[in-house]
Motif scaffolding. Sequence first.
Motif, PDB file in Angstrom:
ATOM      1  N   UNK A  65       0.828  -1.212   0.000  1.00  0.00           N
ATOM      2  CA  UNK A  65       0.000   0.000   0.000  1.00  0.00           C
ATOM      3  C   UNK A  65       0.863   1.263   0.000  1.00  0.00           C
ATOM      4  N   UNK A  66       1.970   1.230   0.729  1.00  0.00           N
ATOM      5  CA  UNK A  66       2.833   2.421   0.813  1.00  0.00           C
ATOM      6  C   UNK A  66       3.442   2.783  -0.543  1.00  0.00           C
ATOM      7  N   UNK A  67       3.866   1.769  -1.274  1.00  0.00           N
ATOM      8  CA  UNK A  67       4.443   2.037  -2.596  1.00  0.00           C
ATOM      9  C   UNK A  67       3.348   2.472  -3.578  1.00  0.00           C
ATOM     10  N   UNK A  68       2.198   1.798  -3.514  1.00  0.00           N
ATOM     11  CA  UNK A  68       1.070   2.159  -4.389  1.00  0.00           C
ATOM     12  C   UNK A  68       0.668   3.622  -4.130  1.00  0.00           C
ATOM     13  N   UNK A  69       0.665   4.002  -2.849  1.00  0.00           N
ATOM     14  CA  UNK A  69       0.204   5.347  -2.472  1.00  0.00           C
ATOM     15  C   UNK A  69       1.053   6.449  -3.091  1.00  0.00           C
ATOM     16  N   UNK A  70       2.318   6.131  -3.375  1.00  0.00           N
ATOM     17  CA  UNK A  70       3.175   7.145  -4.000  1.00  0.00           C
ATOM     18  C   UNK A  70       2.653   7.535  -5.379  1.00  0.00           C
ATOM     19  N   UNK A  71       2.041   6.580  -6.069  1.00  0.00           N
ATOM     20  CA  UNK A  71       1.520   6.849  -7.414  1.00  0.00           C
ATOM     21  C   UNK A  71       0.188   7.599  -7.368  1.00  0.00           C
ATOM     22  N   UNK A  72      -0.529   7.473  -6.241  1.00  0.00           N
ATOM     23  CA  UNK A  72      -1.798   8.193  -6.078  1.00  0.00           C
ATOM     24  C   UNK A  72      -1.587   9.512  -5.318  1.00  0.00           C
ATOM     25  N   UNK A  73      -0.391   9.634  -4.694  1.00  0.00           N
ATOM     26  CA  UNK A  73      -0.067  10.815  -3.906  1.00  0.00           C
ATOM     27  C   UNK A  73      -1.084  11.043  -2.776  1.00  0.00           C
ATOM     28  N   UNK A  74      -1.367   9.972  -2.054  1.00  0.00           N
ATOM     29  CA  UNK A  74      -2.334  10.032  -0.950  1.00  0.00           C
ATOM     30  C   UNK A  74      -1.760   9.284   0.265  1.00  0.00           C
ATOM     31  N   UNK A  75      -2.297   9.548   1.461  1.00  0.00           N
ATOM     32  CA  UNK A  75      -1.827   8.801   2.643  1.00  0.00           C
ATOM     33  C   UNK A  75      -2.382   7.378   2.695  1.00  0.00           C
ATOM     34  N   UNK A  76      -1.704   6.549   3.471  1.00  0.00           N
ATOM     35  CA  UNK A  76      -2.143   5.170   3.707  1.00  0.00           C
ATOM     36  C   UNK A  76      -2.621   5.046   5.154  1.00  0.00           C
ATOM     37  N   UNK A  77      -3.756   4.414   5.325  1.00  0.00           N
ATOM     38  CA  UNK A  77      -4.209   4.041   6.667  1.00  0.00           C
ATOM     39  C   UNK A  77      -4.238   2.525   6.701  1.00  0.00           C
ATOM     40  N   UNK A  78      -3.719   1.927   7.767  1.00  0.00           N
ATOM     41  CA  UNK A  78      -3.863   0.470   7.850  1.00  0.00           C
ATOM     42  C   UNK A  78      -4.718   0.091   9.044  1.00  0.00           C
ATOM     43  N   UNK A  79      -5.634  -0.848   8.810  1.00  0.00           N
ATOM     44  CA  UNK A  79      -6.464  -1.365   9.892  1.00  0.00           C
ATOM     45  C   UNK A  79      -5.579  -2.228  10.776  1.00  0.00           C
ATOM     46  N   UNK A 112     -10.351   9.166  13.667  1.00  0.00           N
ATOM     47  CA  UNK A 112      -9.560  10.341  13.279  1.00  0.00           C
ATOM     48  C   UNK A 112      -9.093  10.261  11.825  1.00  0.00           C
ATOM     49  N   UNK A 113      -8.925   9.021  11.328  1.00  0.00           N
ATOM     50  CA  UNK A 113      -8.264   8.858  10.028  1.00  0.00           C
ATOM     51  C   UNK A 113      -9.158   8.357   8.903  1.00  0.00           C
ATOM     52  N   UNK A 114     -10.447   8.231   9.171  1.00  0.00           N
ATOM     53  CA  UNK A 114     -11.380   7.764   8.131  1.00  0.00           C
ATOM     54  C   UNK A 114     -12.740   8.381   8.421  1.00  0.00           C
ATOM     55  N   UNK A 115     -13.356   8.952   7.409  1.00  0.00           N
ATOM     56  CA  UNK A 115     -14.667   9.550   7.670  1.00  0.00           C
ATOM     57  C   UNK A 115     -15.318  10.069   6.407  1.00  0.00           C
ATOM     58  N   UNK A 116     -16.442  10.736   6.618  1.00  0.00           N
ATOM     59  CA  UNK A 116     -17.241  11.290   5.547  1.00  0.00           C
ATOM     60  C   UNK A 116     -16.356  12.188   4.670  1.00  0.00           C
ATOM     61  N   UNK A 117     -16.531  12.071   3.367  1.00  0.00           N
ATOM     62  CA  UNK A 117     -15.729  12.895   2.459  1.00  0.00           C
ATOM     63  C   UNK A 117     -14.511  12.163   1.926  1.00  0.00           C
ATOM     64  N   UNK A 118     -14.091  11.081   2.614  1.00  0.00           N
ATOM     65  CA  UNK A 118     -12.951  10.313   2.108  1.00  0.00           C
ATOM     66  C   UNK A 118     -13.378   9.424   0.939  1.00  0.00           C
ATOM     67  N   UNK A 119     -12.494   9.313  -0.036  1.00  0.00           N
ATOM     68  CA  UNK A 119     -12.709   8.433  -1.202  1.00  0.00           C
ATOM     69  C   UNK A 119     -11.611   7.386  -1.148  1.00  0.00           C
TER      70      UNK A 119
END
Length: 194
Positions: A65-79, A112-119
């Motif tokens: 996920x961390x490497x993939x996130x670099x291509x999307x330029x977004x943060x990673x949250x892990x459960x 804190x890290x997941x909520x309404x408005x997140x895609x």
Amino acid sequence: MQILKDRIRKDGKIKAGNVLKVDSFLNHQMDIKLFGEIGKEFKRRFADTEVNKILTIEASGIGIACIVAQYFDVPVVFAKKTQTKNIAGEVYTTKVESFTHGRVYDIIVSKEFLGKGDKVLLIDDFLANGKALEGLAALVRDSGAELVGAGIVIEKGFQVGGDLLRSEGIRLESLAIVDSMDEEAGTIVFRDDE
Ligand code: 5GP
């Protein structure tokens, strides 16, 4: 994704109980150059979508996920997997039955890290019976965020997870789909998905 299928054929080991071991490049030692190609491919497949967060599950999903996130330029949250009781309140939580360990555990994500408005794009290494992805999708639903889709590195197409999630309307992109594998002969048949 041809280079991934080639690598699975070359280095994957078929174990009893329908388990495919890919410890030399994905689950223990990690081939970061290959992870980069995986990241590029997920970005290409989800190019028409808007993603602002990637959600995965510990432990083996995190590196990918961390490497993939670099291509999307977004943060990673892990459960997080936890056995702590009475954690309701500040976290979203659900139960997941583990395919590889055969037991049920709780997974949590802080509100804190997941909520309404997140895609949210879900990323995981394997899809077998779909319990891990269903758990992640439930957390997204509970949080009020939007589930954009799920990117899986290796789907075992002979198990129920893929059909189940697709029938629920979840957009699922698997980079390699194993249709069958023979432990004795050491052979793997991939679905032609490209
Ligand atoms: P599911 O919840 O879809 O039944 O299983 C997915 C989870 O189990 C993945 O997060 C992965 O960690 C693990 N898993 C399932 N099948 C395999 C497999 O054949 N090989 C490996 N290495 N992990 C697997």
